[in-house]
Design an enzyme around this catalytic site. Structure first.
Site, PDB file in Angstrom:
ATOM      1  N   HIS A  36      -2.813   4.298   0.530  1.00  0.00           N
ATOM      2  CA  HIS A  36      -3.379   3.053   0.005  1.00  0.00           C
ATOM      3  C   HIS A  36      -4.895   3.018   0.177  1.00  0.00           C
ATOM      4  CE1 HIS A  36       0.794   1.709  -0.151  1.00  0.00           C
ATOM      5  NE2 HIS A  36       0.376   0.687  -0.881  1.00  0.00           N
ATOM      6  N   LYS A 103       9.123  -3.917   4.078  1.00  0.00           N
ATOM      7  CA  LYS A 103       9.756  -4.980   4.851  1.00  0.00           C
ATOM      8  C   LYS A 103       8.690  -5.971   5.291  1.00  0.00           C
ATOM      9  CE  LYS A 103       9.649  -2.961   9.467  1.00  0.00           C
ATOM     10  NZ  LYS A 103      10.422  -2.462  10.604  1.00  0.00           N
TER      11      LYS A 103
END
Length: 191
Positions: A36, A103
Site C-alpha cells: 500500500h 478485518k
C-alpha cells in the site's frame, strides 16, 4: 450466501449491500502495509499484475513450497485493515479495485472511494487462518517476494467459496459506523 465470482465487475459489486454474505471464487491478490505504501508513493505494479476489477486481500499468508517446488498456502487469515486507511482510497481509485477483504473495517476515506468507484469492503473471519486457507485452491504467482518478504509480497491466489460479509458497500453504508454509533449510544447511558 451470494456467489461472487471473477470477473468482479462494477454492476455485480454495486448490487451488494451491507450485511450480504458472499462466497468469493476466482483470483484474489494479497497486499499489506508495504504494498500500500509503495503504490501510494507512486510505485508500479509488475506488468503481470492488474488490480482492475480485482479483489485485494489484507493478508500476510503463510505459504510454503511442497516437495515438487509448488507453493501451498497453509494459513491465510485477514489482517487489521485500518492500517491501510491512509492509502486505500487512492489505491481503489487509481487501480480500479472492486473489493477489499480484511478485518475490522476501514474509515471514511475508504468508504467514500468505495461509493465513488464501485467497490466493497468484505469482512473475513479473524482467527480462522487455517480454515480460510482451505478456500485457497492454488497459488498462481508471487510478486515482490524479494523486495518486501513473504508476508508483505503480493500473492496471487485462486480461491473457491471464500466466505466474507459485506460491511462497507458502494452506496456509502458502513456496518462499522453503525456498530460504533450504537455502542457509543449505549455507553453514554452509563457515563
Amino acid at each position: 450466501m451470494i456467489d461472487l465470482t471473477t470477473p468482479f465487475l462494477e454492476e455485480k459489486i454495486r448490487a451488494l449491500k451491507v450485511g450480504d454474505e458472499v462466497a468469493v471464487s476466482g483470483v484474489v491478490f494479497t497486499g499489506r502495509d508495504a504494498v500500500h505504501k509503495y503504490l501510494h508513493e507512486g510505485g508500479k505494479l509488475p506488468p503481470e499484475v492488474s488490480f482492475q476489477n480485482a479483489i485485494l486481500y489484507h493478508c500476510g499468508p503463510v505459504v510454503v513450497k511442497d516437495e515438487q517446488g509448488n507453493w501451498r498456502c497453509t494459513a491465510a487469515g485477514p489482517t487489521t485493515s485500518i492500517r491501510e486507511e491512509p492509502y486505500q482510497g487512492q489505491i481503489i481509485r487509481d487501480f480500479g479495485l472492486r473489493g477489499v477483504i480484511g478485518k475490522g473495517g476501514m474509515g471514511d476515506r475508504t468508504l467514500a472511494a468505495c461509493k465513488e468507484a464501485g467497490c466493497v469492503y468484505l469482512h473475513a473471519i479473524g482467527g480462522a487462518a487455517q480454515v480460510l486457507a482451505e478456500c485457497i485452491t492454488g497459488v498462481r504467482n508471487v510478486f515482490f517476494l524479494e523486495k518486501f518478504g513473504a508476508p508483505e509480497a503480493i500473492w496471487q491466489f485462486e480461491v473457491v467459496k471464500f466466505p466474507a460479509v459485506v460491511t462497507m458497500d458502494s452506496h456509502g453504508n458502513s456496518l462499522h459506523k453503525e456498530v460504533l454509533a450504537a455502542s457509543q449510544a449505549e455507553l453514554a447511558k452509563y457515563v
